[in-house]
Design a protein around this motif. Structure first.
Motif, mmCIF file in Angstrom:
data_model
loop_
_atom_site.group_PDB
_atom_site.id
_atom_site.type_symbol
_atom_site.label_atom_id
_atom_site.label_comp_id
_atom_site.label_asym_id
_atom_site.label_seq_id
_atom_site.Cartn_x
_atom_site.Cartn_y
_atom_site.Cartn_z
ATOM 1 N N LEU A 96 50.096 69.270 0.262
ATOM 2 C CA LEU A 96 49.291 68.723 1.352
ATOM 3 C C LEU A 96 48.295 67.707 0.806
ATOM 4 C CD1 LEU A 96 48.553 71.959 3.423
ATOM 5 C CD2 LEU A 96 50.475 70.386 3.596
ATOM 6 N N SER A 100 43.983 67.773 4.665
ATOM 7 C CA SER A 100 44.639 69.020 5.062
ATOM 8 C C SER A 100 44.133 70.181 4.219
ATOM 9 C CB SER A 100 46.151 68.912 4.886
ATOM 10 O OG SER A 100 46.644 67.815 5.583
ATOM 11 N N ASP A 117 44.307 65.022 13.076
ATOM 12 C CA ASP A 117 44.388 64.492 11.711
ATOM 13 C C ASP A 117 43.468 63.297 11.510
ATOM 14 O OD1 ASP A 117 46.113 66.178 10.284
ATOM 15 O OD2 ASP A 117 47.839 65.406 11.378
ATOM 16 N N ALA A 118 43.302 62.485 12.559
ATOM 17 C CA ALA A 118 42.457 61.305 12.413
ATOM 18 C C ALA A 118 41.013 61.718 12.120
ATOM 19 C CB ALA A 118 42.524 60.463 13.685
ATOM 20 N N LEU A 121 40.653 63.230 8.656
ATOM 21 C CA LEU A 121 40.647 62.194 7.619
ATOM 22 C C LEU A 121 39.273 61.528 7.534
ATOM 23 C CD1 LEU A 121 42.275 60.481 5.590
ATOM 24 C CD2 LEU A 121 42.784 58.922 7.455
ATOM 25 N N LYS A 136 39.885 57.187 -3.105
ATOM 26 C CA LYS A 136 40.460 56.362 -2.055
ATOM 27 C C LYS A 136 41.795 56.925 -1.527
ATOM 28 C CE LYS A 136 37.586 52.830 -1.634
ATOM 29 N NZ LYS A 136 36.536 53.335 -2.512
ATOM 30 N N ASN A 137 42.586 57.498 -2.429
ATOM 31 C CA ASN A 137 43.953 57.884 -2.041
ATOM 32 C C ASN A 137 43.974 59.238 -1.338
ATOM 33 O OD1 ASN A 137 42.961 58.529 -4.529
ATOM 34 N ND2 ASN A 137 44.943 58.682 -5.518
ATOM 35 N N ARG A 139 45.375 60.243 1.371
ATOM 36 C CA ARG A 139 46.566 60.750 2.064
ATOM 37 C C ARG A 139 47.670 61.169 1.110
ATOM 38 N NH1 ARG A 139 46.830 60.500 7.868
ATOM 39 N NH2 ARG A 139 48.675 61.529 7.121
ATOM 40 N N ASP A 140 47.393 61.076 -0.180
ATOM 41 C CA ASP A 140 48.401 61.523 -1.146
ATOM 42 C C ASP A 140 48.424 63.037 -1.213
ATOM 43 O OD1 ASP A 140 48.690 58.914 -1.621
ATOM 44 O OD2 ASP A 140 47.962 58.920 -3.679
ATOM 45 N N PRO A 141 49.595 63.605 -1.477
ATOM 46 C CA PRO A 141 49.603 65.047 -1.753
ATOM 47 C C PRO A 141 48.734 65.318 -2.972
ATOM 48 C CG PRO A 141 51.746 64.034 -2.249
ATOM 49 C CD PRO A 141 50.922 62.993 -1.574
ATOM 50 N N SER A 144 49.513 64.890 -6.767
ATOM 51 C CA SER A 144 49.555 63.617 -7.483
ATOM 52 C C SER A 144 48.157 63.123 -7.857
ATOM 53 C CB SER A 144 50.264 62.568 -6.628
ATOM 54 O OG SER A 144 49.475 62.244 -5.509
ATOM 55 N N SER B 2 48.518 56.592 14.237
ATOM 56 C CA SER B 2 47.386 56.361 13.353
ATOM 57 C C SER B 2 47.831 56.538 11.899
ATOM 58 C CB SER B 2 46.251 57.319 13.669
ATOM 59 O OG SER B 2 46.638 58.639 13.350
ATOM 60 N N ASN B 6 46.715 54.131 8.646
ATOM 61 C CA ASN B 6 46.019 54.687 7.494
ATOM 62 C C ASN B 6 46.803 54.450 6.224
ATOM 63 O OD1 ASN B 6 43.892 55.672 8.955
ATOM 64 N ND2 ASN B 6 45.021 57.510 9.517
ATOM 65 N N ALA B 10 45.468 52.621 2.745
ATOM 66 C CA ALA B 10 45.320 53.368 1.506
ATOM 67 C C ALA B 10 45.804 52.607 0.278
ATOM 68 C CB ALA B 10 46.061 54.689 1.606
ATOM 69 N N GLU B 13 49.371 52.231 -4.135
ATOM 70 C CA GLU B 13 49.847 53.461 -4.749
ATOM 71 C C GLU B 13 50.495 54.356 -3.707
ATOM 72 O OE1 GLU B 13 47.815 56.875 -7.441
ATOM 73 O OE2 GLU B 13 46.676 55.055 -7.072
ATOM 74 N N ARG B 14 49.850 54.409 -2.559
ATOM 75 C CA ARG B 14 50.340 55.251 -1.479
ATOM 76 C C ARG B 14 51.707 54.776 -1.004
ATOM 77 N NH1 ARG B 14 51.137 59.791 1.115
ATOM 78 N NH2 ARG B 14 51.417 59.488 3.326
ATOM 79 N N LEU B 17 54.397 56.030 -3.107
ATOM 80 C CA LEU B 17 54.654 57.438 -2.852
ATOM 81 C C LEU B 17 55.478 57.636 -1.595
ATOM 82 C CD1 LEU B 17 51.395 58.910 -4.080
ATOM 83 C CD2 LEU B 17 53.522 60.175 -4.164
ATOM 84 N N ARG B 210 52.172 68.696 14.249
ATOM 85 C CA ARG B 210 50.963 68.533 15.039
ATOM 86 C C ARG B 210 50.224 69.837 15.306
ATOM 87 N NH1 ARG B 210 48.936 64.654 14.466
ATOM 88 N NH2 ARG B 210 47.761 64.834 16.383
ATOM 89 N N ARG B 215 51.125 73.374 9.960
ATOM 90 C CA ARG B 215 50.366 73.103 8.743
ATOM 91 C C ARG B 215 50.338 74.337 7.856
ATOM 92 N NH1 ARG B 215 46.712 68.870 8.625
ATOM 93 N NH2 ARG B 215 48.617 67.870 9.302
ATOM 94 N N SER B 222 53.679 75.923 -0.059
ATOM 95 C CA SER B 222 53.195 75.086 -1.139
ATOM 96 C C SER B 222 52.458 75.918 -2.179
ATOM 97 C CB SER B 222 52.265 74.018 -0.568
ATOM 98 O OG SER B 222 51.747 73.226 -1.588
ATOM 99 N N ARG B 341 61.530 61.946 -12.032
ATOM 100 C CA ARG B 341 61.169 60.553 -12.154
ATOM 101 C C ARG B 341 61.734 59.922 -13.381
ATOM 102 N NH1 ARG B 341 54.966 60.311 -10.312
ATOM 103 N NH2 ARG B 341 55.236 62.495 -9.963
#
Ligand code: ATP
Ligand code: MG
Lengths: 258, 341
Positions: A96, A100, A117-118, A121, A136-137, A139-141, A144, B2, B6, B10, B13-14, B17, B210, B215, B222, B341
Motif C-alpha cells: 500500500l 493508505s 483517497d483524495a 492523500l 514527494k513520492n 503514491r508509491d507502495p 519501494s 483524481s 495525482n 508525482a 519515478e512514479r 512504477l 473504493r 483496503r 500484504s 528486475r
C-alpha cells in the motif's frame, strides 16, 4: 507534574514458556514527560511497549489510564485511550502507499462510505511534510521507499490522531541526522502539548538530550529508574550492561551541589 | 479520476512504477489478443459472433470463481473448495426447486449454501488457525461428498424451463419469424451469464478499490501483523473474503446447472484450478497483497479462449490440459522475472 500519571503499568509480567521476557515491571508517564526506556538487546523493552499498545497480552499485572484500570485486548483498545505506537518493526503494509498506511484501520470516508483517497492523500502530504519536506513520492507502495521514509510514515501515523501517550520504539534507528533532529524537535513539541512519551532508544545522545527520566531494563527486570539529572552516561551504560550502578555511585546532581 | 492527475504530479519515478505495474496486465492483454488472432487464422469459425458469445458463456463460470479467488488470494490465502461448492450449491438449488420453491428463491438458497461453505472455511482458518490450503482442501472433499450423498450420485433433471433461463437466456435476442413458420435468429443476444459476470466484476472492483473492506483485504495479504497492529480486524477480513468466494462459487454453480438444466453432483471438478490459474495469469500473487479483478478477467478469458480455440482446431482435451499447464507456469515465471528486475 503533580497530576496523576497518564498511564501506569503495574507489576507487568510476560512469559514465553520458561522465558520471562518482562518480569514484574512497573512504569508510568506524566503529561509532558519523556521517559526513556533503555536496556540491552532482548531486555524486554519491546515486549513491555507492545503490552501497553495492546499488541501483546500480558501474563500478569495491571494497566491504568488516568487512574482507572483498563484491559487492552487489541491495539484498537489502546488507541481508543489515545495511546499511539511507533513499532520497532514499523508495521507497514508494503503493497500500500503512504496515505493508505497512514490511515490503515482508520480510513477517511466520503458521505457514501467510500474511501476518500483524495482527502487521505492531502492529509498525508501535510503531516509528512512536517517530518520530511522532501517526501514527494506519496503514491508509491511503501516497499519501494527508503528505510527513513518508511520510518517517517510510521511516525506520522502515530502523531496524526488524537494522541495522549506516544510509544516510540527506536523511532530514529533508520533516520539520517537531519531527520533525527526533526524527530527530536517533534518530541519536544509534543511534550509541550502535554503528551506523555515513552522513548525506547539505544542512542545515549538522544536519551540525554530528550528524556526527563530513564528506566533501565535488564533481563526483563527494571534495574534502575532515575531522573535524567541524577545519572551520567557511564552510569546508564553500567546499568544496561551490568544491571547495576557503579559501586561508587552518587547522584550526579547532588555531587554537583556539594 | 483524481488518481490520474495525482499520478502525473508525482513525477517520473512514479510513472516508471506504474509502467511496471501495468506491464503484467498489458502483457496478459497482448497474449489474449495474440490468441484471438492466432485462432482466427487457424479456424475461420472462431472469429464469429456466435463463437464469441459461446466463449462469453463458457468463461462466465470460471470468471465468477476467479473473482472470489482473487479476493482470497489477495488476503494471502487460497480456496481449493470452489469446484465442489459449485456442485453442492447447484444441487441445493435443484432440490429446493423439487421441494416446490419458485426458481429465484431456490437459486438464492443455493447461493446461500455456497456462502455457508465459504463462511465455514473462514471459520476454520481464523478460529482454529488451520492453514487455508488444508482447510479448503477439507471443504473440497466435504462439499463434494455432501453433494453426492444428497443426490445418491445421480443428476437431478426435469427442473423446468424456468431453471434453465439464467444459463441459457440472453438479452437483446432478436428472432424473426420466417414465412415458412420457423424462427430465424438474427442476433443470439448477450447471454445472461456474461451480463452477470460483468455486474459482479464491476461490483468486486468497486469493493476492492473504493471500500474499506477492500483496503483491508489488500493490507491483510500484504502484512498481516502490520494490519493487525493498525487496528484492522484481520479475522473478519478473511471471513469476508472466504464467504464471498463461497457465495460466488454458489452463483457460478447455479449458472452452470441452469445451463445444463440439470444438477450434476459431479460437475465442477478441478474448476478451482482454472480459477486460480485465471487469477495468477492476471497478476495476482499467491503470497498476498497483489491482484486485480480486471487482471483476473483477462486471465479467465485467456483460459476460456485457449480452451475454445484448441477445441475448434481439433486439439484433444488432453493436449489442452498440457497447454494450459504451461501457460500458468509461464505467466508466473514472467511475473517472477519482472519482480526480480
Ligand atoms: N513472540 C515471542 N515469542 C517468544 N519469545 C519472545 C517473543 N517476543 C519476544 N520474545 C523474547 O522476549 C525477550 C525480550 O524481547 P524484546 O523484543 O522485548 O527485546 P528488546 O528489549 O526490545 O530488544 P531490542 O533492543 O533488540 O529491540 C527476548 O529474549 C525475546 O527472545
Ligand atoms: Mg525492541
Amino acid at each position: 507534574m503533580s497530576q496523576h500519571p497518564l498511564v501506569e503499568m503495574i507489576n507487568i509480567e510476560k512469559h514465553f514458556g520458561g522465558i520471562r521476557a518482562v518480569d514484574g515491571v512497573s512504569l508510568n508517564v506524566y503529561p509532558g514527560e519523556v521517559v526513556g526506556v533503555l536496556g540491552h538487546n532482548g531486555a524486554g523493552k519491546s515486549c513491555l511497549m507492545r503490552i501497553l499498545s495492546g499488541a501483546m497480552l500480558p501474563s500478569g499485572g495491571e494497566i491504568r489510564v488516568n487512574g482507572a484500570p483498563v484491559r487492552f485486548a487489541e491495539p484498537n483498545d489502546a488507541r481508543a485511550h489515545g495511546i499511539e505506537t511507533i513499532y520497532q518493526t514499523l508495521a507497514l503494509a508494503n503493497h500500500l502507499d503512504a496515505p493508505s498506511n497512514l490511515f490503515l484501520g482508520r480510513e477517511l470516508k466520503t458521505r457514501f462510505g467510500n474511501l476518500d483517497d483524495a482527502r487521505m492523500l492531502r492529509e498525508a502530504r501535510t503531516v509528512l511534510a512536517r517530518l520530511n519536506p522532501n517526501f514527494k513520492n506519496l503514491r508509491d507502495p511503501v516497499s519501494s521507499l527508503s528505510g527513513g521514509q518508511r520510518q517517517v510514515i510510521a511516525i506520522a501515523r502515530a502523531i496524526y490522531f488524537d494522541t495522549k501517550v506516544l510509544i516510540m520504539d527506536e523511532p530514529t534507528a533508520a533516520l539520517g541526522p537531519s531527520e533525527t533532529a526533526m524527530v527530536a524537535d517533534l518530541i519536544r513539541k509534543l511534550q509541550a502539548d502535554g503528551i506523555g512519551i515513552f522513548l525506547v532508544s539505544h542512542d545515549m545522545h538522544d536519551v540525554f538530550e530528550l528524556c526527563d527520566r530513564i528506566v533501565v531494563m535488564n533481563k526483563g527486570r527494571v534495574v534502575g529508574a532515575h531522573p535524567i539529572g541524577e545519572v551520567t552516561k557511564d552510569d546508564v551504560l553500567s546499568l544496561i550492561v551490568k544491571g547495576a550502578l557503579p559501586d561508587d555511585w552518587t547522584a550526579r546532581n547532588l555531587e554537583a551541589a556539594q | 479520476m483524481s488518481d490520474a492527475s495525482n499520478t502525473w504530479q508525482a513525477g517520473g519515478e512514479r510513472r516508471v512504477l506504474i509502467a511496471r505495474e501495468q506491464l503484467h496486465r498489458a502483457s496478459a492483454l497482448l497474449t489474449l489478443l495474440l490468441l484471438i488472432l492466432g485462432f482466427s487464422l487457424a479456424s475461420p469459425a472462431f472469429f464469429s459472433v456466435n463463437n464469441g458469445l459461446t466463449i462469453l458463456l463458457q468463461t462466465s463460470v470460471i470468471g465468477l470463481l476467479g473473482i472470489g479467488l482473487t479476493m482470497v488470494i489477495i488476503t494471502g490465502g487460497i480456496d481449493l473448495s470452489v469446484g465442489s461448492v459449485v456442485a453442492l450449491s447447484g444441487v441445493v438449488s435443484a432440490m429446493a426447486v423439487k421441494a416446490g420453491l419458485p426458481v429465484v428463491p431456490a437459486m438464492c438458497t443455493g447461493v446461500l449454501a455456497g456462502a455457508a461453505c465459504g463462511a465455514f472455511n473462514g471459520f476454520i482458518i481464523t478460529r482454529l488457525r488451520i492453514p487455508p490450503f488444508v482447510a479448503t482442501l477439507g471443504m473440497m472433499l466435504i462439499a463434494r461428498g455432501v453433494a453426492l450423498q444428497l443426490t445418491g450420485a445421480t443428476p437431478i433433471s426435469q427442473l423446468g424451463a424456468g431453471f434453465g433461463r439464467l444459463g441459457n437466456g440472453a438479452l437483446f435476442r432478436v428472432v424473426e419469424m420466417q414465412p415458412n413458420g420457423f424462427p430465424r435468429v438474427i442476433f443470439p443476444g448477450i447471454p445472461y451469464p456474461a451480463i452477470l459476470l460483468l455486474i459482479v466484476a464491476i461490483a468486486a472492483t468497486y469493493l476492492l478499490r473504493r471500500r474499506q473492506i477492500g483496503r483491508h483485504i489488500y493490507a491483510t495479504g500484504s502484512n498481516e501483523e502490520a494490519a493487525r497492529l493498525s487496528g484492522v480486524n484481520v479475522d473478519w477480513t478473511k471471513m469476508y473474503a472466504y464467504t464471498m468466494s463461497g457465495a460466488l462459487a454458489g452463483l457460478a454453480g447455479n449458472v452452470l446447472m441452469s445451463r445444463l438444466v440439470t444438477a450434476q453432483p459431479s460437475e465442477g471438478v478441478m474448476y478451482e484450478l482454472d480459477a486460480i490459474a485465471a487469477a495468477v495469469i492476471g497478476g495476482a500473487s499467491l503470497s498476498g497483497g497483489v491482484g486485480t479483478i480486471s487482471g483476473t478477467m483477462i486471465g479467465a478469458f485467456i483460459i476460456g479462449i485457449l480452451r475454445n480455440g484448441l477445441n475448434m482446431s481439433g486439439v484433444s482435451a488432453f493436449i489442452q490440459q498440457i497447454v494450459i499447464g504451461f501457460v500458468v507456469i509461464g505467466a508466473v515465471w514472467i511475473d517472477q522475472v519482472r519482480n526480480r528486475r
